[in-house]
Scaffold this active site. Structure first.
Site, short mmCIF file in Angstrom:
data_model
loop_
_atom_site.label_atom_id
_atom_site.label_comp_id
_atom_site.label_asym_id
_atom_site.label_seq_id
_atom_site.Cartn_x
_atom_site.Cartn_y
_atom_site.Cartn_z
N TRP A 87 -9.05 -9.58 -61.06
CA TRP A 87 -8.26 -8.80 -62.02
C TRP A 87 -8.55 -7.32 -61.80
O TRP A 87 -9.64 -6.84 -62.09
CB TRP A 87 -8.63 -9.21 -63.45
N ASP A 88 -7.56 -6.58 -61.29
CA ASP A 88 -7.76 -5.19 -60.91
C ASP A 88 -7.06 -4.25 -61.89
O ASP A 88 -6.15 -4.65 -62.63
CB ASP A 88 -7.22 -4.97 -59.49
N ASP A 113 -15.74 -0.17 -54.56
CA ASP A 113 -14.94 -0.26 -53.34
C ASP A 113 -15.74 0.16 -52.12
O ASP A 113 -15.38 -0.16 -50.99
CB ASP A 113 -13.70 0.64 -53.46
N ASN A 127 -6.27 0.10 -61.45
CA ASN A 127 -6.58 1.14 -60.47
C ASN A 127 -6.27 2.57 -60.89
O ASN A 127 -6.30 3.45 -60.04
CB ASN A 127 -5.83 0.84 -59.16
#
Length: 716
Positions: free
Chosen positions: A471-472, A534, A474
């Site tokens: 589940w991102d 990341d 951004n």
């Protein structure tokens, strides 16, 4: 245990005491928080406070008194725990004791927000109601204490008891006043690709420090976890306090050191951009803050919080289950893939022992780059002719589980969803909305938007055998249209997560937000693991994983072996180093495994074989940080099974040096009376030998060298 003795409340945990009392003027004052005290008659506390103020009850001043929930303006001129515009139009307030209740075998239940639960532990909750009759409101302070832990769980509810509307400008969850001593502040700041960097600083008299984030989520830049450490406290010894906010929105931890050197520490929703109106009879509930104390240093805080989060916060059935070793296609393909390429990656990965294939961004709408189709949650049949259900079946037929990436909180301007519902985005009236990463943020304060997100994800999850979700989210939150919006948005997000995770209890959910931009206890209530950053470079990950582990369990930190040169900073590290660092986390791969040589694939197989032995330790063990990468050229950490039968040690030397004698590493947490075998060499050591004399790693003569040890007790 909670003991009420006349005007004194004494909360006792496993090794702690927390004591407060009501003085003769009705003020709820703080007396003690620290190592466990015997219960006794603390009546003399009232006399002590009378001496402190120097004036007597008729001239009481709160400006020098430690308080439980301080106000501003009524004799106390320090930073307040709350500010409320009352029925008179002002904000001067004085809360005094009204009543209390002790709830046996219970933790506080908070509607709409994550909270700790009792589980198989023993807990009591104390609710103390304070009132401001003149202003027309009450504050209900909640304290939960566990017999098995050294934590106090705090929160506050504000209730409008007047017959007119009142406005809350700020309401912290918890406040802690600490008497003058040599304390240092430890907080975790950073940014994208450098999340949660550890900073330790002296606290000087007169300073006021707001450790806060106002970017929409808990944030890359400031984490909602802080510590106060006595000067000289280290990983193994010394007094340390911590606060952890169970919340995923804008947050603040406020520290003030007053004219006498006393410290006030408060944690809760960020007052900046916040406002909440209450009509007659309405109430507002703050999120929980978990306060922890240890006299066994920073490591003592960590091991306590790791257990609390794993056993009494995270509700996923996966929290105590071994996580499948995954391969994610992102750094192998980005959005440039087809079904054949995905299946080739999956097939090769399965042959090495991988257990889960995860399809990342690019599978939906007309998604070939970041500029289009976000929000259009229908499969791109040009890329995946078999559809998600067909691809999942083919992956399952290879013997792998199948997982899928989502970003349900955002939308591209170039999408069918935006063309149909331009009124669904977060925007400020009269101003062109701000794009970030070619996205707008969907307005989760709207019920219809929450329902769309819920239905979109649930429809996909129901359509195929999907056993994992990444589940991102951004982008930061901009264009906020009114005060209090962020909190209402956060409640919408929690509503979505609660519904989806409840409907699909067997799915393993992983949180992500541009990497580690939403790594907080609120997320961990729904998802047992979070992508830490990341930045997957093994050398930087030593720092990121080291500091993240101070406040959060190793079993919550997703760590992958990724491609080199590293896609974030270009560094080249060998395959061994990348795996050695990733073992202490939720282990996986994110690279094009089809391009690896036979020699590299053999190494991957060996890594996976070892990981399957190690993951029970990472899931349930106690973590010890032995060498600090922020202050030295070395990094070392250790995970020990709670029954002391197994231990894993990772040692790293980041830059090679000539004519250098490396330090011995003394392990922690072993049984000194047991013997342990190094499973790689067959050498046998005493537990006392490993802890008191230590072991010297043998690093190669090259940069970014690592050595690992896997010890098991020798059966007699």
């Amino acid at each position: 245990m909670i003991i009420k003795n006349k005007n004194v409340f004494h909360l006792q945990g496993k090794n702690i005491s927390y004591i407060m009392a009501v003085n003769e003027c009705g003020d709820l004052l703080h007396y003690y928080y620290g190592k466990k005290l015997r219960d006794k008659n603390y009546e003399w506390i009232k006399q002590k406070w009378s001496v402190w103020n120097g004036y007597g009850p008729d001239k009481w001043t709160l400006d020098i008194c430690p308080q439980e929930y301080p106000a501003y303006g009524y004799t106390d001129l320090r930073t307040p725990a709350y500010s409320i515009v009352n029925r008179q139009g002002g904000s001067v307030s004085r809360l005094t004791y009204k009543t209390h209740k002790i709830i046996q075998n219970a933790t506080q239940e908070i509607d709409g927000m994550p909270n700790l639960f009792m589980g198989d532990k023993h807990a009591q909750t104390l609710e103390i109601t304070l009132e401001d009759k003149n202003a027309g409101f009450e504050a209900i302070l909640s304290y939960t204490v566990f017999d098995e832990y050294d934590i106090i769980v705090r929160s506050t509810k504000i209730v409008n008891t007047s017959n007119v509307e009142i406005t809350i400008d700020s309401a912290y969850s918890a406040a802690l006043d600490i008497s003058k001593d040599n304390y240092e502040l430890i907080h975790f700041s950073g940014g994208w690709a450098k999340e949660r960097e550890m900073y330790r600083s002296e606290i000087r008299q007169g300073v006021k420090i707001d450790i806060s984030n106002a970017r929409g989520g808990s944030g890359h830049n400031i984490n909602p976890f802080v510590m106060l450490a006595k000067s000289g406290a280290d990983e193994m010894s010394g007094e340390v306090y911590s606060m952890t906010l169970v919340y995923s929105g804008n947050h603040s931890t406020m520290l003030e050191c007053d004219q006498f050197g006393n410290i006030r520490l408060m944690q809760g929703i960020n007052p900046f951009g916040f406002e909440w109106k209450l009509k007659e009879g309405e109430s507002f509930q703050t999120p929980q803050s978990v306060m922890c104390y240890s006299d066994k240093g920073i490591g003592g805080i960590s091991r306590e919080l790791h257990d609390v989060i794993r056993q009494n916060l995270c509700r996923s059935k996966w929290v105590n289950k071994e996580r499948p070793i995954l391969i994610n296609n992102w750094e192998a393909t980005y959005m440039d893939f087809n079904e054949e390429k995905l299946l080739n990656i999956a097939k090769t990965a399965k042959e090495q022992g991988v257990e889960l294939f995860v399809l990342d961004d690019g599978w939906f709408g007309d998604r070939y780059d970041e500029e289009t189709s976000m929000g259009d949650w229908s499969v791109n049949l040009k890329k995946i002719p078999s559809g998600i259900d067909g691809l999942a079946q083919k992956i399952n037929d290879l013997g792998l589980k199948f997982g899928l990436w989502f970003e349900p909180e955002s939308v591209n301007p170039k999408s069918n969803l935006y063309r149909m519902h331009k009124d669904w985005i977060v925007r400020y009236p009269g101003i062109e909305p701000t794009e970030s990463r070619f996205e707008y943020l969907l307005d989760l304060t709207l019920d219809e938007v929450c329902e769309y997100a819920i239905n979109s994800v649930c429809d996909i999850l129901s359509s195929a055998n999907i056993e994992y979700v990444k589940w991102d989210m951004n982008r930061p939150m901009t264009d906020i249209s009114y005060k209090g919006f962020n909190h209402k948005f956060t409640l919408g997000f929690y509503k979505i997560m609660d519904v989806i995770t409840s409907r699909f209890p067997n799915v393993l959910f992983e949180g992500c937000s541009g990497g580690g931009g939403r790594f907080d206890a609120g997320i961990l209530a729904y998802m047992p693991q979070i992508w830490a950053s990341d930045n997957s470079d093994a050398v930087k990950r030593m720092e990121i994983q080291y500091s993240t582990s101070i406040g959060y369990p190793v079993s919550s930190i997703s760590a992958h072996v990724t491609a080199v040169p590293n896609h974030q900073n270009g560094r080249v590290t060998n395959l061994k180093t990348r795996a050695d660092v990733a073992y202490c986390g939720v282990f996986g791969y994110e690279l094009d495994i089809t391009n690896m040589s036979d020699e590299e694939l053999l190494e991957v197989r060996n890594q996976i074989e070892l990981e399957k032995k190690l993951r029970p330790i990472m899931l349930r063990g106690d973590f010890y940080r032995l060498q600090n990468p922020y202050t030295s050229n070395y990094c070392a950490w250790e995970m020990v099974m709670k029954n002391q039968s197994e231990a894993f040690l990772m040692c790293a030397k980041r830059l090679s040096e000539a004519n250098c004698e490396d330090k011995r590493i003394r392990l922690q947490g072993l049984d000194p009376d047991l013997d342990y075998i190094d499973t790689f060499t067959g050498n046998i050591y005493g537990g006392d030998e490993l802890m008191y004399n230590g072991i010297t790693p043998e690093f190669g003569s090259y940069d970014f060298a690592t050595q690992i040890f896997y010890f098991r007790k020798v059966e007699k």
